[in-house]
Design an enzyme around this catalytic site. Structure first.
Site, PDB file in Angstrom:
ATOM      1  N   LEU A   1      17.702  13.511 -47.364  1.00 20.41           N
ATOM      2  CA  LEU A   1      18.401  14.293 -46.342  1.00 20.41           C
ATOM      3  C   LEU A   1      19.377  13.445 -45.532  1.00 20.41           C
ATOM      4  CD1 LEU A   1      15.212  16.183 -45.206  1.00 20.41           C
ATOM      5  CD2 LEU A   1      16.973  16.989 -46.786  1.00 20.41           C
TER       6      LEU A   1
ATOM      7  N   THR B   1      18.829   5.870 -49.098  1.00 20.85           N
ATOM      8  CA  THR B   1      20.239   5.971 -49.485  1.00 20.85           C
ATOM      9  C   THR B   1      21.073   5.394 -48.347  1.00 20.85           C
ATOM     10  OG1 THR B   1      20.419   8.182 -48.524  1.00 20.85           O
ATOM     11  CG2 THR B   1      19.957   8.061 -50.884  1.00 20.85           C
TER      12      THR B   1
ATOM     13  N   ASN C   1      14.744   6.868 -43.548  1.00 23.85           N
ATOM     14  CA  ASN C   1      15.963   7.564 -43.126  1.00 23.85           C
ATOM     15  C   ASN C   1      16.138   7.424 -41.617  1.00 23.85           C
ATOM     16  OD1 ASN C   1      18.280   9.131 -43.366  1.00 23.85           O
ATOM     17  ND2 ASN C   1      17.243  10.874 -44.308  1.00 23.85           N
ATOM     18  N   PHE C   2      17.307   7.824 -41.140  1.00 26.14           N
ATOM     19  CA  PHE C   2      17.636   7.867 -39.710  1.00 26.14           C
ATOM     20  C   PHE C   2      17.546   6.500 -39.031  1.00 26.14           C
ATOM     21  CE2 PHE C   2      15.800  12.093 -40.883  1.00 26.14           C
ATOM     22  CZ  PHE C   2      17.006  12.800 -40.878  1.00 26.14           C
ATOM     23  N   LEU C   3      17.888   5.455 -39.776  1.00 27.74           N
ATOM     24  CA  LEU C   3      18.052   4.139 -39.153  1.00 27.74           C
ATOM     25  C   LEU C   3      19.277   4.199 -38.248  1.00 27.74           C
ATOM     26  CD1 LEU C   3      17.764   1.059 -38.775  1.00 27.74           C
ATOM     27  CD2 LEU C   3      19.005   0.773 -40.941  1.00 27.74           C
TER      28      LEU C   3
HETATM   29  S1  NHW Z   1      21.825   5.129 -44.151  1.00 27.28           S
HETATM   30  C1  NHW Z   1      22.370   5.376 -42.492  1.00 27.28           C
HETATM   31  C2  NHW Z   1      22.196   4.144 -41.652  1.00 27.28           C
HETATM   32  N1  NHW Z   1      22.642   4.419 -40.268  1.00 27.28           N
HETATM   33  C3  NHW Z   1      23.913   4.419 -39.882  1.00 27.28           C
HETATM   34  O1  NHW Z   1      24.817   4.095 -40.630  1.00 27.28           O
HETATM   35  C4  NHW Z   1      24.153   4.837 -38.441  1.00 27.28           C
HETATM   36  C5  NHW Z   1      25.273   4.111 -37.780  1.00 27.28           C
HETATM   37  N2  NHW Z   1      25.051   2.673 -37.837  1.00 27.28           N
HETATM   38  C6  NHW Z   1      24.084   2.025 -37.157  1.00 27.28           C
HETATM   39  O2  NHW Z   1      23.303   2.602 -36.430  1.00 27.28           O
HETATM   40  C7  NHW Z   1      20.288   6.148 -44.167  1.00 27.28           C
HETATM   41  C8  NHW Z   1      23.994   0.523 -37.368  1.00 27.28           C
HETATM   42  O3  NHW Z   1      25.218   0.053 -37.862  1.00 27.28           O
HETATM   43  C9  NHW Z   1      22.846   0.124 -38.337  1.00 27.28           C
HETATM   44  C10 NHW Z   1      22.904  -1.369 -38.600  1.00 27.28           C
HETATM   45  C11 NHW Z   1      21.494   0.438 -37.701  1.00 27.28           C
HETATM   46  C12 NHW Z   1      22.970   0.849 -39.693  1.00 27.28           C
HETATM   47  N3  NHW Z   1      20.566   0.123 -44.511  1.00 27.28           N
HETATM   48  O4  NHW Z   1      21.425  -5.038 -36.628  1.00 27.28           O
HETATM   49  P1  NHW Z   1      22.521  -5.577 -37.465  1.00 27.28           P
HETATM   50  C13 NHW Z   1      19.129   5.286 -43.726  1.00 27.28           C
HETATM   51  O5  NHW Z   1      18.686   5.430 -42.585  1.00 27.28           O
HETATM   52  C14 NHW Z   1      21.931  -4.537 -42.769  1.00 27.28           C
HETATM   53  C15 NHW Z   1      19.968  -1.079 -44.660  1.00 27.28           C
HETATM   54  O6  NHW Z   1      23.234  -6.768 -36.924  1.00 27.28           O
HETATM   55  P2  NHW Z   1      23.981  -3.116 -36.970  1.00 27.28           P
HETATM   56  C16 NHW Z   1      18.516   4.328 -44.687  1.00 27.28           C
HETATM   57  C17 NHW Z   1      23.135  -5.413 -43.028  1.00 27.28           C
HETATM   58  O7  NHW Z   1      23.393  -5.482 -44.424  1.00 27.28           O
HETATM   59  N4  NHW Z   1      20.441  -2.231 -44.152  1.00 27.28           N
HETATM   60  O8  NHW Z   1      23.596  -4.443 -37.824  1.00 27.28           O
HETATM   61  C18 NHW Z   1      18.004   3.061 -44.024  1.00 27.28           C
HETATM   62  C19 NHW Z   1      22.698  -6.719 -42.422  1.00 27.28           C
HETATM   63  O9  NHW Z   1      21.788  -7.394 -43.280  1.00 27.28           O
HETATM   64  P3  NHW Z   1      22.322  -8.608 -44.199  1.00 27.28           P
HETATM   65  C20 NHW Z   1      21.572  -2.144 -43.440  1.00 27.28           C
HETATM   66  O10 NHW Z   1      25.278  -2.645 -37.485  1.00 27.28           O
HETATM   67  C21 NHW Z   1      17.414   2.113 -45.027  1.00 27.28           C
HETATM   68  C22 NHW Z   1      21.884  -6.265 -41.210  1.00 27.28           C
HETATM   69  O11 NHW Z   1      21.524  -4.885 -41.462  1.00 27.28           O
HETATM   70  C23 NHW Z   1      22.245  -0.925 -43.240  1.00 27.28           C
HETATM   71  O12 NHW Z   1      23.833  -3.371 -35.525  1.00 27.28           O
HETATM   72  C24 NHW Z   1      16.829   0.868 -44.395  1.00 27.28           C
HETATM   73  C25 NHW Z   1      22.714  -6.313 -39.954  1.00 27.28           C
HETATM   74  O13 NHW Z   1      21.913  -5.907 -38.902  1.00 27.28           O
HETATM   75  C26 NHW Z   1      21.698   0.239 -43.819  1.00 27.28           C
HETATM   76  N5  NHW Z   1      22.277   1.436 -43.684  1.00 27.28           N
HETATM   77  O14 NHW Z   1      22.836  -2.080 -37.398  1.00 27.28           O
HETATM   78  C27 NHW Z   1      16.168  -0.021 -45.401  1.00 27.28           C
HETATM   79  N6  NHW Z   1      23.330  -1.177 -42.478  1.00 27.28           N
HETATM   80  O15 NHW Z   1      21.180  -9.040 -45.065  1.00 27.28           O
HETATM   81  C28 NHW Z   1      14.804   0.473 -45.775  1.00 27.28           C
HETATM   82  C29 NHW Z   1      23.338  -2.498 -42.222  1.00 27.28           C
HETATM   83  O16 NHW Z   1      23.476  -8.060 -44.984  1.00 27.28           O
HETATM   84  C30 NHW Z   1      14.103  -0.497 -46.725  1.00 27.28           C
HETATM   85  N7  NHW Z   1      22.287  -3.089 -42.802  1.00 27.28           N
HETATM   86  O17 NHW Z   1      22.773  -9.692 -43.250  1.00 27.28           O
HETATM   87  C31 NHW Z   1      12.703  -0.046 -47.087  1.00 27.28           C
HETATM   88  C32 NHW Z   1      11.724  -0.253 -45.926  1.00 27.28           C
HETATM   89  C33 NHW Z   1      10.325   0.281 -46.233  1.00 27.28           C
HETATM   90  C34 NHW Z   1       9.623  -0.505 -47.257  1.00 27.28           C
HETATM   91  C35 NHW Z   1       8.221   0.017 -47.543  1.00 27.28           C
HETATM   92  C36 NHW Z   1       7.490  -0.706 -48.626  1.00 27.28           C
HETATM   93  C1  EN5 Z   2      21.756   9.213 -45.657  1.00 26.98           C
HETATM   94  N1  EN5 Z   2      21.037  10.440 -45.732  1.00 26.98           N
HETATM   95  O1  EN5 Z   2      31.913   9.565 -45.565  1.00 26.98           O
HETATM   96  C2  EN5 Z   2      23.191   9.440 -45.429  1.00 26.98           C
HETATM   97  N2  EN5 Z   2      31.478  11.735 -45.806  1.00 26.98           N
HETATM   98  O2  EN5 Z   2      32.975  12.489 -48.986  1.00 26.98           O
HETATM   99  C3  EN5 Z   2      23.897   8.168 -45.024  1.00 26.98           C
HETATM  100  N3  EN5 Z   2      34.689  13.090 -46.475  1.00 26.98           N
HETATM  101  O3  EN5 Z   2      32.877  14.051 -45.614  1.00 26.98           O
HETATM  102  C4  EN5 Z   2      25.105   7.848 -45.862  1.00 26.98           C
HETATM  103  N4  EN5 Z   2      37.705  10.148 -43.861  1.00 26.98           N
HETATM  104  O4  EN5 Z   2      36.408  13.638 -48.355  1.00 26.98           O
HETATM  105  C5  EN5 Z   2      26.238   8.779 -45.654  1.00 26.98           C
HETATM  106  N5  EN5 Z   2      37.268  15.453 -47.387  1.00 26.98           N
HETATM  107  C6  EN5 Z   2      27.507   8.371 -46.333  1.00 26.98           C
HETATM  108  C7  EN5 Z   2      28.587   9.385 -46.106  1.00 26.98           C
HETATM  109  C8  EN5 Z   2      29.174   9.306 -44.711  1.00 26.98           C
HETATM  110  C9  EN5 Z   2      30.064  10.459 -44.367  1.00 26.98           C
HETATM  111  C10 EN5 Z   2      31.232  10.535 -45.287  1.00 26.98           C
HETATM  112  C11 EN5 Z   2      32.557  11.961 -46.728  1.00 26.98           C
HETATM  113  C12 EN5 Z   2      31.983  12.273 -48.082  1.00 26.98           C
HETATM  114  C13 EN5 Z   2      33.386  13.136 -46.210  1.00 26.98           C
HETATM  115  C14 EN5 Z   2      35.571  14.205 -46.194  1.00 26.98           C
HETATM  116  C15 EN5 Z   2      36.327  14.031 -44.918  1.00 26.98           C
HETATM  117  C16 EN5 Z   2      37.181  12.790 -44.910  1.00 26.98           C
HETATM  118  C17 EN5 Z   2      37.842  12.584 -43.583  1.00 26.98           C
HETATM  119  C18 EN5 Z   2      38.555  11.264 -43.578  1.00 26.98           C
HETATM  120  C19 EN5 Z   2      36.464  14.403 -47.404  1.00 26.98           C
HETATM  121  C20 EN5 Z   2      38.086  15.858 -48.482  1.00 26.98           C
HETATM  122  C21 EN5 Z   2      37.678  17.289 -48.842  1.00 26.98           C
HETATM  123  C22 EN5 Z   2      38.630  17.958 -49.841  1.00 26.98           C
HETATM  124  C23 EN5 Z   2      38.377  19.465 -49.851  1.00 26.98           C
HETATM  125  C24 EN5 Z   2      39.299  20.161 -50.829  1.00 26.98           C
HETATM  126  C25 EN5 Z   2      39.178  19.566 -52.205  1.00 26.98           C
HETATM  127  C26 EN5 Z   2      39.381  18.058 -52.198  1.00 26.98           C
HETATM  128  C27 EN5 Z   2      38.453  17.383 -51.228  1.00 26.98           C
END
Ligand code: NHW
Ligand code: EN5
Length: 388
Positions: A388, A172, A136-138
C-alpha cells in the site's frame, strides 16, 4: 556508498553477479535470547512511542505527520495523503503487532516527528512460504532529515520483528537501495483529464485540444459486464479460492487465507473497493477486481488541493477478459468521482494498460526483500504482490 545498507542482510550490488549463492535466507535466525532486549538509543531530545491506532488523537497525529512529510513526486507537485481510516486498515490486519507501530516524538513538545511500521504477512517466494513483515510508512519530519534517523528507525523495527521470531521483510520504495528484486513502472489512466491537466499531473498531448482529450477518456455510465457487482461478506470464500489459484502463478506473492481476504479485500468506503462477476446463470464467482483509495495533496495550486486516485490492487479473470474487467473497474472509479486510476506493470497488467489508455508515469517502484535472496531478481510480470 551505503554506510547503513552495507551492514544489512540484503543483496549487495557487488555480489549481484554471483550466481552460486542459493535462493532463501541470507543469514540464519539467531536464538531469541540473543535479540537485543532494549530499544536502540535515540538522540537525547527524542523518545520512542509505541502507537495505539485505536486512539483517535494519536491517529490524527500520524495522519498529520504523513500528510505533511511523506512521499512526494520528483518535482514536489503532489504528496501522498493517506486518510486516517486507510492508515487504520493498513496497519491493523489480522494478528497485527502493536509493537510494530513505532513513533518517535520530541520529549518536550510530545510532537510526533518520525514513524515506521510493520505488519505481518505470509509471502511465498517460489515454493517457500515465509513469515515476513511488510514495512511501510517510514517517515522523518522534513526538519529532521539527513541526520541518520532513518537507520535507527529501521534497526528498531527490525529488532521488534525479530522479537516475534520473524526474520524476513518485504518493502517498496521509489528510491534505489541494495538491491531490488524487481523495478516496476507506474501507469496512469485519466478519468478527469481537465483537472489532471489543470493541476499539472498530466499535459495536453501534441495536436490535442481539451475537448478532444475529454472525449478520448470518456467512459460509459455503468459497468458493461452482466453480473458485475460489489463484493460482499458472503463472497469471501469464493474470492479467496479465485485469488489463491491466481497468485499461485507468480514467483513472489502473498499467501492469502479467508481471514486475510476479509480484511484486505472486503470493501470499505474510501479505503478499498472490490467488485466481482457472478455468473447470471450459475451464480459462480468467476472474476474479481479491486483498487484502494490514496489521494494526493496538490501542492501550490490555486484551484485544487487534492487529487483523488484509485490504485489497482488484486485482479483475477477466469471468464471475463481481464481488459473488459478492468474497463468496468475504470467505469466504477469514474462514477465514484476518482480523478485518475493508477496501476503498476505487475502480474498481467501489461495486457490491458495500453489498450485501456493508461500512459506511463514518471515514477518507478522498486520492490525489496530483507534477508532473502532471489538470484537475478524477477520481472514485474512475475510479481504477484501489491503493497500500500
Ligand atoms: S518508501 C517511503 C519512504 N518514505 C518517504 O520517502 C517519505 C519522505 N522521506 C522521508 O521521510 C515505503 C525521509 O527522507 C526518509 C529517510 C525517512 C525516507 N527505505 O535518516 P537519513 C517505506 O516506508 C536510507 C530504506 O539520514 P532521511 C519502506 C538511505 O539510503 N532506506 O535520511 C521503508 C541512507 O542509508 P545509506 C532508506 O532522508 C523500508 C539512510 O536511509 C529510504 O532523513 C525501510 C539515510 O538516513 C527508504 N525509503 O530519512 C527498510 N530512504 O546506507 C525496511 C533513505 O544509503 C527494511 N534510506 O547511507 C526491513 C526492516 C525489517 C526487517 C525484519 C526482519
Ligand atoms: C510505498 N508504498 O512519483 C510507496 N508518482 O508515476 C513509496 N507521476 O504520480 C514509493 N512529476 O507521471 C512511491 N503523470 C514512489 C512514487 C512517488 C510518487 C510518484 C508518479 C508515478 C506520478 C505523475 C505526475 C507527475 C508530476 C510531475 C505522472 C503523467 C500522467 C499521464 C496521464 C495521461 C497519459 C500519460 C501519463
Amino acid at each position: 556508498r551505503h554506510k547503513f545498507w552495507e551492514t544489512q542482510p540484503v543483496g549487495q550490488f557487488r555480489d549481484s553477479t554471483d550466481t552460486s549463492l542459493p535462493d532463501g535466507a541470507i543469514e540464519p535466525p539467531t536464538p531469541l535470547s540473543e535479540v537485543r532486549a532494549d530499544p536502540y538509543p535515540l538522540p537525547a531530545a527524542f523518545e520512542w512511542l509505541t502507537c495505539d491506532l485505536d486512539d483517535d488523537a494519536l491517529l490524527a497525529d500520524l495522519y498529520s505527520l504523513l500528510a505533511h512529510n511523506y512521499v512526494e513526486d520528483d518535482e514536489n507537485m503532489f504528496r501522498f495523503n493517506y486518510s486516517p481510516a486507510f492508515l487504520r486498515w493498513a496497519l491493523k490486519p489480522p494478528s497485527f503487532f502493536r509493537a510494530w507501530h513505532i513513533g518517535v516524538r520530541a520529549k518536550e513538545s510530545k510532537k510526533l516527528v518520525a514513524f515506521i511500521s510493520g505488519v505481518p504477512a505470509r509471502i511465498r517466494a517460489r515454493d517457500d512460504v515465509v513469515r515476513m513483515a511488510e514495512i511501510n510508512f517510514l517517515c522523518v519530519h522534513k526538519k529532521l532529515r539527513s541526520k541518520r534517523l532513518a537507520p535507527v528507525l529501521i534497526r528498531e523495527v527490525t529488532r521488534r520483528v525479530h522479537q516475534e521470531n520473524i526474520w524476513q521483510a518485504a518493502y517498496t520504495a521509489g528510491v534505489v537501495l541494495p538491491t531490488p528484486i524487481t523495478t516496476c513502472r507506474y501507469w496512469h489512466r485519466s478519468l478527469n483529464p481537465k483537472k489532471l491537466i489543470d493541476v499539472g499531473f498530466s499535459r495536453l498531448g501534441p495536436r490535442m485540444t481539451m475537448s478532444r482529450t475529454v472525449r478520448l477518456y470518456k467512459l460509459p455510465d455503468a459497468p458493461l459486464t452482466p453480473g458485475f457487482r460489489r463484493m460482499e461478506l458472503r463472497d469471501v470464500a469464493a474470492v479467496t479460492r479465485l485469488l489463491r489459484a491466481y497468485l499461485a502463478r507468480f514467483v513472489v506473492a502473498p499467501d492469502f487465507d479467508e481471514v486475510d481476504v476479509e480484511h484486505w479485500l472486503l470493501p470499505q468506503e474510501d479505503v478499498v473497493d472490490s467488485y466481482l462477476v457472478e455468473s447470471p446463470e450459475t451464480h459462480e464467482v468467476t472474476d474479481f477486481c479491486s483498487f484502494y483509495t490514496l489521494p494526493s495533496s496538490v501542492l501550490n495550486n490555486a484551484n485544487y488541493s487534492t487529487l483523488k486516485a484509485a490504485y489497482s490492487y488484486y485482479n483475477v479473470s477466469t471468464k471475463t477478459p481481464l481488459q473488459q474487467l478492468m474497463n468496468d473497474a475504470l467505469i466504477v472509479a469514474k462514477q465514484k468521482d476518482y480523478d485518475v486510476f493508477n496501476a503498476l506493470d505487475v502480474m498481467e497488467n501489461e495486457s490491458f494498460l495500453k489498450e485501456l489508455k493508461f500512459g506511463p508515469g514518471d515514477g518507478q517502484l522498486h520492490y525489496y526483500l530483507y534477508n532473502y535472496r532471489i538470484r537475478n531478481g524477477i520481472k514485474p510480470s512475475e510479481l504477484g504482490l501489491v503493497l500500500l
